[in-house]
Design an enzyme around this catalytic site. Structure first.
Site, PDB file in Angstrom:
ATOM      1  CG  HIS A  18      26.713 -35.827  31.622  1.00 27.83           C
ATOM      2  ND1 HIS A  18      26.331 -36.959  32.302  1.00 27.83           N
ATOM      3  CD2 HIS A  18      27.251 -36.271  30.448  1.00 27.83           C
ATOM      4  CE1 HIS A  18      26.632 -38.031  31.592  1.00 27.83           C
ATOM      5  NE2 HIS A  18      27.196 -37.635  30.467  1.00 27.83           N
ATOM      6  CG  ASP A 115      25.689 -37.542  35.712  1.00 24.21           C
ATOM      7  OD1 ASP A 115      25.399 -38.675  35.303  1.00 24.21           O
ATOM      8  OD2 ASP A 115      25.750 -36.545  34.965  1.00 24.21           O
ATOM      9  CD  GLN A 330      23.065 -30.569  17.053  1.00 25.62           C
ATOM     10  OE1 GLN A 330      24.138 -30.856  16.543  1.00 25.62           O
ATOM     11  NE2 GLN A 330      22.490 -31.314  17.984  1.00 25.62           N
ATOM     12  CG  HIS A 345      27.055 -38.150  18.278  1.00 30.49           C
ATOM     13  ND1 HIS A 345      26.137 -37.122  18.141  1.00 30.49           N
ATOM     14  CD2 HIS A 345      27.524 -38.045  19.548  1.00 30.49           C
ATOM     15  CE1 HIS A 345      26.066 -36.444  19.275  1.00 30.49           C
ATOM     16  NE2 HIS A 345      26.885 -36.980  20.136  1.00 30.49           N
ATOM     17  CB  SER A 350      22.077 -34.888  18.937  1.00 27.05           C
ATOM     18  OG  SER A 350      23.204 -34.094  19.199  1.00 27.05           O
ATOM     19  CG  ASP A 370      23.144 -42.939  25.902  1.00 20.43           C
ATOM     20  OD1 ASP A 370      22.082 -43.575  25.978  1.00 20.43           O
ATOM     21  OD2 ASP A 370      23.188 -41.707  25.855  1.00 20.43           O
TER      22      ASP A 370
END
Length: 471
Positions: A18, A115, A330, A345, A350, A370
């Site tokens: 986050h 948030d 990544q 996932h 991602s 989510d």
């Protein structure tokens, strides 16, 4: 239209997944001259400083995380603790309320972006004359399905709430059970997880999401009718091009294989599979016959990933397969020309990183609202990936179902695979089109300024009809 620079405070949930996208948004806004005060746990600040591309406009405001019984004394974020202790991080954030109030009195920002965890913040800001915007890094589709006011009146999680714009989203029996239980989960300080989500949205002056109207438009329109307040989109918040290079060990290893031939598999920094499911995943990768790099955490009962590998697996895959436990680059791995498939996932960050690259998506969602809704929208409405088949009741996948999904997206002759690749390419072209993300960030700032009565001036000789603003 130009607007006078805004001063925006940001208070993300204390999780790297986050903090990082909030900082991506801060960079997009600072690039347009806006000032950002970014609340972050004191010791975690060092992990974020290299992502701050505008240090003269983005100021980190360190927060001392109060100690809560049950938390390790040095714990600040969810990365520091097991999943079962996440609610205690929420309790710690609740205990920062008085400190945040003092900081806001001192900083005097125009707007605070908060948030889900700090659902109490709108009542605090309203008392001192500051506007609040609940900003979600998860998709509008997820909140529309899971937490819209209509959902509060409908307990059947198997079907979308009244008026939901996407009939393609279907949940499996095991997902329904999980999400129904999650709605009743206490998430710190005696507060239900569902209430942290819904109360903040109901109290805030506006709601914001990571996303763009070309993809999320119908869900945004639905949420505006549900909450009766503006719903703004920041753009996809793609990470800036990396200034670093891929570690030599990965660059050299990937460089040994043909373009588009390698499977990359990663489940995020906080996800570990059960041992039997880790085995099925790895055996599925082996079954494809393709080279693969899997960046995975060991199951909780194992000290290392090596101990958890299937018997004889390492010897059988030898040089064509690597299973690694640890942080990897990544973004740079997905950009490598040898990577042709990404098993994910279904975390929002991602997915964004994958959609702007050429690798094809295999969707293996983690059990969470989510991730599940992301998988259904990506595999259903957008049709940019193929989801791994799971058992309806137990939610388990097999090595055969993993292999099957990979083969579909990688097979040039497969009709479904061709459709997925074509749709992925369309979305990629949209996201990478000239000035697309820049215009999204500008509209977000402009819409925020207009909605909160902070619009200061127009461009010279330009008369604006406020009803025509892209809200």
């Amino acid at each position: 239209m130009d607007i006078a620079p805004l001063h925006i405070a940001m208070y993300p949930w204390f999780a790297m997944g986050h903090l990082t996208p909030f900082l991506h948004l801060a960079n997009k806004l600072a690039k347009r001259g806006h000032k950002i005060s970014f609340f972050t746990p004191k010791r975690t600040q060092a992990k974020l400083e290299n992502l701050n591309l505008h240090p003269t406009l983005i100021t980190f405001v360190p927060i001392n995380v109060p100690h809560v019984d049950g938390l390790p004394y040095d714990a600040e974020t969810t990365s520091d603790v097991s999943f079962s202790l996440f609610p205690l991080i929420a309790t710690a954030m609740d205990l920062t309320e008085k400190n945040i109030e003092l900081l806001l009195h001192e900083l005097k920002p125009h707007i605070v972006l908060f948030d889900f965890a700090t659902y109490w913040l709108p009542n605090l800001t309203r008392g001192i004359g500051i506007k609040s915007l609940q900003f979600w890094i998860i998709s509008p589709a997820t909140i529309a399905y899971m937490a819209s006011p209509s959902r509060q009146r409908e307990d059947d999680m198997r079907k979308p709430p009244s008026g939901f714009p996407d009939c393609s989203i279907k949940l499996h029996a095991h997902e329904v059970r999980f999400l129904a239980a999650a709605r009743k989960l206490e998430f710190g300080n005696g507060v239900l997880f569902y209430d942290r989500i819904s109360v903040g949205a109901e109290l805030s002056d506006a709601i914001g999401f990571k996303g763009c109207k070309e993809i999320e438009g119908p869900y945004v329109e639905y949420l505006e009718t549900q909450y009766g307040k503006p719903v703004l989109l920041s753009g996809p918040l793609m990470p800036e091009p990396s200034i670093s290079t891929l570690e030599a060990k990965w660059g050299e290893w990937l460089g040994r294989f043909k373009i588009g031939s390698v499977i990359y598999c990663a489940f995020g920094s906080e996800t570990s599979l059960q041992h039997n499911q880790l085995n099925e995943l790895l055996l599925g990768l082996e079954l494809t016959g393709m080279p693969f790099l899997a960046a995975l955490k060991p199951p909780i009962e194992f000290e290392s990933i090596e101990e958890a590998l299937p018997k004889g697996f390492k010897q059988r895959v030898q040089e064509r397969g690597v299973v690694y436990w640890g942080w990897v680059q990544q973004q740079l791995i997905l950009e490598h020309p040898s990577v042709g498939c990404f098993i994910t996932h279904c975390g929002a960050a991602s997915l964004t990183e994958a959609l702007v690259n050429l690798c094809q998506l295999v969707l293996l969602p983690r059990l969470g609202s989510d991730f599940i809704i992301n998988a259904r929208t990506m595999g259903g409405k957008l049709r940019v990936g193929v989801e791994v088949e799971k058992g309806e009741e137990d939610g388990l996948f097999t090595k055969e179902s993993v292999c099957k999904a990979v083969k579909i997206v990688m097979d040039d002759e497969n009709e479904v695979g061709r459709e997925v690749r074509e749709n992925h390419n369309k979305v990629r072209n949209l996201l990478l089109s000239n000035n697309f993300e820049s215009s999204c960030a500008s509209e977000f700032a402009l819409s925020s300024a207009f909605q909160f009565d902070l619009l200061k001036f127009y461009t010279i000789d330009t008369q604006i009809n406020k009803n025509s603003l892209p809200l």
